[in-house]
Design a protein around this motif. Structure first.
Motif, PDB file in Angstrom:
ATOM      1  N   GLU A   1      -5.333  14.799  -0.408  1.00 36.48           N
ATOM      2  CA  GLU A   1      -4.594  15.488  -0.835  1.00 36.48           C
ATOM      3  C   GLU A   1      -3.368  15.522   0.110  1.00 36.48           C
ATOM      4  OE1 GLU A   1      -3.109  14.932  -3.490  1.00 36.48           O
ATOM      5  OE2 GLU A   1      -4.509  15.205  -5.509  1.00 36.48           O
ATOM      6  N   TYR A   2      -4.039  15.983   1.602  1.00 39.73           N
ATOM      7  CA  TYR A   2      -3.191  16.059   2.777  1.00 39.73           C
ATOM      8  C   TYR A   2      -3.542  15.082   3.188  1.00 39.73           C
ATOM      9  CZ  TYR A   2      -3.483  17.751   7.165  1.00 39.73           C
ATOM     10  OH  TYR A   2      -2.841  18.315   9.174  1.00 39.73           O
ATOM     11  N   ILE A   3      -3.992  13.865   3.251  1.00 37.11           N
ATOM     12  CA  ILE A   3      -3.453  12.285   4.040  1.00 37.11           C
ATOM     13  C   ILE A   3      -2.087  11.864   2.987  1.00 37.11           C
ATOM     14  CG2 ILE A   3      -4.449  10.234   4.318  1.00 37.11           C
ATOM     15  CD1 ILE A   3      -5.476  11.785   6.289  1.00 37.11           C
ATOM     16  N   LYS A   4      -2.477  11.935   1.567  1.00 43.70           N
ATOM     17  CA  LYS A   4      -1.568  12.106   0.463  1.00 43.70           C
ATOM     18  C   LYS A   4       0.133  11.924   0.925  1.00 43.70           C
ATOM     19  CE  LYS A   4      -1.037  12.519  -3.762  1.00 43.70           C
ATOM     20  NZ  LYS A   4      -1.422  12.697  -4.730  1.00 43.70           N
ATOM     21  N   LYS A   5      -0.044  13.334   1.450  1.00 40.72           N
ATOM     22  CA  LYS A   5       1.233  14.412   1.813  1.00 40.72           C
ATOM     23  C   LYS A   5       1.417  13.854   2.630  1.00 40.72           C
ATOM     24  CE  LYS A   5       4.102  17.754   1.748  1.00 40.72           C
ATOM     25  NZ  LYS A   5       5.299  17.970   0.131  1.00 40.72           N
TER      26      LYS A   5
ATOM     27  N   ALA B   1       0.689  -1.682  -0.179  1.00 40.39           N
ATOM     28  CA  ALA B   1       0.278   0.181   0.113  1.00 40.39           C
ATOM     29  C   ALA B   1       0.621   1.546  -0.115  1.00 40.39           C
ATOM     30  CB  ALA B   1      -1.100  -0.404   1.684  1.00 40.39           C
ATOM     31  N   SER B   2       0.289   1.906  -1.070  1.00 45.23           N
ATOM     32  CA  SER B   2       1.166   3.342  -1.022  1.00 45.23           C
ATOM     33  C   SER B   2       0.456   4.189  -0.604  1.00 45.23           C
ATOM     34  CB  SER B   2       1.850   4.103  -2.710  1.00 45.23           C
ATOM     35  OG  SER B   2       0.456   3.947  -3.356  1.00 45.23           O
ATOM     36  N   PRO B   3       1.273   5.644  -0.257  1.00 39.92           N
ATOM     37  CA  PRO B   3       0.339   6.593   0.139  1.00 39.92           C
ATOM     38  C   PRO B   3      -0.855   6.771  -0.444  1.00 39.92           C
ATOM     39  CG  PRO B   3       2.693   7.492   0.450  1.00 39.92           C
ATOM     40  CD  PRO B   3       2.419   5.746  -0.419  1.00 39.92           C
ATOM     41  N   SER B   4      -0.665   6.814  -1.954  1.00 43.89           N
ATOM     42  CA  SER B   4      -2.271   7.596  -2.357  1.00 43.89           C
ATOM     43  C   SER B   4      -3.097   6.168  -1.980  1.00 43.89           C
ATOM     44  CB  SER B   4      -1.464   6.975  -3.921  1.00 43.89           C
ATOM     45  OG  SER B   4      -0.886   5.861  -4.476  1.00 43.89           O
ATOM     46  N   VAL B   5      -2.806   5.244  -2.171  1.00 40.48           N
ATOM     47  CA  VAL B   5      -3.596   4.275  -1.967  1.00 40.48           C
ATOM     48  C   VAL B   5      -4.307   4.439  -0.634  1.00 40.48           C
ATOM     49  CG1 VAL B   5      -4.128   1.687  -1.814  1.00 40.48           C
ATOM     50  CG2 VAL B   5      -3.068   1.878  -3.776  1.00 40.48           C
TER      51      VAL B   5
ATOM     52  N   THR C   1       3.165  10.337   3.288  1.00 44.83           N
ATOM     53  CA  THR C   1       4.635  10.379   1.811  1.00 44.83           C
ATOM     54  C   THR C   1       6.088  11.645   2.601  1.00 44.83           C
ATOM     55  OG1 THR C   1       3.427  10.920   0.111  1.00 44.83           O
ATOM     56  CG2 THR C   1       5.307  11.772   0.112  1.00 44.83           C
ATOM     57  N   ASP C   2       5.850  12.250   3.762  1.00 47.86           N
ATOM     58  CA  ASP C   2       6.454  12.985   4.166  1.00 47.86           C
ATOM     59  C   ASP C   2       6.694  12.180   5.448  1.00 47.86           C
ATOM     60  OD1 ASP C   2       6.830  14.662   2.157  1.00 47.86           O
ATOM     61  OD2 ASP C   2       5.943  16.285   2.609  1.00 47.86           O
TER      62      ASP C   2
END
Length: 531
Positions: free
Chosen positions: A493-497, A199-203, A500-501
């Motif tokens: 977008e906030y959760i993905k950010k 599971a990637s950040p986008s998923v 990711t970071d």
């Protein structure tokens, strides 16, 4: 003869005493029956009102607007007198004909659907099959074009497999020199949000977004992910949400809580939930609860935090607000009371509902007092807290005092809806006056009720949480979702950010870094702003 006369008198006296005792007993029975009759009549009246209220809830309008209030808030003076409402007919009027012409402006109908300006545009040009004139057979030239129509095209998402390959490099010169150590450099792939998971950040962001913004249960997401090419199950998705919430969203949640506890005014409310496997030994059918805490706009960016708990006890509120001093705006629930350092301001919307339920003339009077306070609040809405306090002291305070004095001096007794409204109001008189002394305090707890509504909507779809860990993860994700939404941030977008970071930043060694990842921070507003 004297002996017979004396005997008759004794018998008469006994008979009179017996009759008097029977009469007294009968009177006592009558009094008891009268009391029982009065109680039955009062109970019958209360049950009739309750039946009327429940019938209205079941079949009537669900709005809290008063049926006897006109749109401008004023009551009609003539609505009960047919002589004012019936039209007047005379012979002269009935024969008179008036002709007039109405000139109407043709207005272009406004579309209720459109595409954003930043959406990619593709042009498809349509030319004639041939451009040779059918008459003289010469070549025709283009004289113009028009946009025949526009349509929205949906391109479904696609799944990709991304392989992170780390390359190693070695210095051959140093390797040939036996006196030098080997020189090797290796590329380093970024850390994943969940170790040993595909599971990637986008998923992960999509799973969390669909559940907490679209209210789509995890088991219904499984088939959608299969369409995209990701084979999984709802247990897997649940574990992803719990791990993500615990590892990366919890630090954001706790930082928000620290900031919230520094505020002096909060809204608080609670609603029921369901947890199947409970640690307190109770059945999974027993009610668990979700509490919501919301800051006020006058004290900085809005924060909305949820807390999952197994009970509705005061101890839950005490544990969350430990060390907090300030004012809590709440409803009339008994848990909101007697906590050191906290002042409780009660909600006028709840008071109004009680008087609205008392569907009578006195009930209308109570609602009119509340409506007058709300009319003033709409006028004071855009004022600063200090100016709003002055206006309330001047205009709202006399209305509150007059209302409470009217309730206290009116003979509202019994168990009917009117008596309950009066009792509810008088028992919370001090809390109802709190908004008069502080312009930051709202007149009602509607902001908390609005904040908790997504939890109620989600509950209808999610139904329950299997474990307490899952319920806690739900509370954390809901908190991030609603706080992001209230600050104009795109939740996905906030959760993905974040995912990711944060795995690649030392947030536990340097917690102050989290300030740059709050929904209202400049960094997040620039990268995740909702368009």
């Amino acid at each position: 003869m004297a002996i017979v006369s004396s005997t008759n008198e004794n018998q008469n006296d006994k008979l009179i005493r017996l009759l008097e005792e029977q009469l007294a007993h009968t009177n006592q029975q009558n009094q008891e029956l009268s009391k029982k009759l009065d109680q039955s009549l009062k109970q019958n009246e209360a049950l009739s009102q309750q039946l009327q209220h429940l019938t209205k809830l079941l079949y009537g309008s669900k709005t809290e607007k008063s049926k006897y209030n006109m749109p401008d808030g004023q009551m009609s003076l003539f609505e009960d007198d047919r002589s004012f409402t019936d039209s007047e007919h005379t012979e002269e009027q009935s024969q008179q004909t008036v002709s007039y012409t109405v000139v109407r402006k043709i207005q272009k109908k406004k579309r209720n659907d459109s595409l954003r300006d930043d959406v990619e545009v593709e042009e498809i040009h349509h030319h004639p099959e041939n451009t040779v004139c059918n008459c003289c057979r010469s070549q025709m030239i283009e004289i113009g074009n028009i946009i025949a129509r526009e349509e929205a095209i949906f391109i479904p998402a696609k799944m990709m497999k991304v392989q992170h390959i780390e390359h190693a490099y070695e210095c051959k010169n140093c390797k040939s020199d036996s006196s030098q150590p080997a020189r090797i450099k290796r590329g380093k792939a970024p850390q994943p949000a969940i170790q040993r998971s595909i599971a990637s950040p986008s998923v992960l962001a999509k799973v969390i977004y669909d559940k907490f913004a679209q209210y789509l249960p995890l088991y219904r997401q499984v088939n959608e992910w299969a369409r995209y090419g990701l084979n999984t199950n709802d247990k897997n998705l649940s574990n992803w949400v719990i791990r993500t919430a615990h590892d990366w969203l919890l630090p954001i949640y706790e930082r928000m809580k620290e900031l919230m506890m520094s505020k002096s005014v909060l809204h608080v409310d609670e609603t029921y939930a369901q947890i199947i496997h409970r640690s307190d030994g109770k059945s999974g059918q027993s009610n668990a609860y979700n509490w919501v805490y919301r800051s006020v706009p006058s004290q900085g960016p809005t924060m909305i935090l949820f807390q999952s708990s197994l009970s509705r006890a005061r101890s839950v509120l005490e544990s969350f607000t430990e060390g907090y001093t300030g004012t809590i705006i709440c409803d009339g629930y008994s848990a909101y009371n007697k906590i050191g350092g906290i002042t409780f301001a009660n909600c006028w919307a709840h008071v109004r509902r009680y008087w609205l339920k008392a569907d009578s003339k006195n009930g209308q009077v109570g609602v009119k007092y509340c409506d007058e306070l709300y009319r003033l609040e709409r006028e004071f809405k855009h004022l600063s807290p200090s100016k709003r306090r002055k206006k309330r002291r001047k205009y709202s305070k006399p209305i509150v005092e007059e209302f409470l004095n009217w309730v206290e001096t009116s003979p509202f007794f019994g168990k009917n809806a009117l008596a309950k409204a009066a009792e509810y109001t008088l028992n919370r008189a001090n809390g109802l006056k709190a908004f008069l002394n502080d312009g930051r305090i709202e007149i009602d707890n509607n902001p908390a009720e609005n904040a908790i509504r997504p939890n109620v909507i989600g509950r209808k779809n999610w139904l329950f949480s299997v474990s307490e860990a899952g319920a806690k993860a739900n509370a954390i994700c809901l908190s991030i979702a609603e706080t992001a939404k209230s600050n104009g941030v795109d939740f996905y977008e906030y959760i993905k950010k974040l995912l990711t970071d944060l795995p690649n930043i030392a947030i536990h060694q340097n917690p102050e870094i989290l300030n740059h990842y709050m929904p209202w921070s400049k960094k997040i507003q620039e990268t995740c702003n909702r368009k």
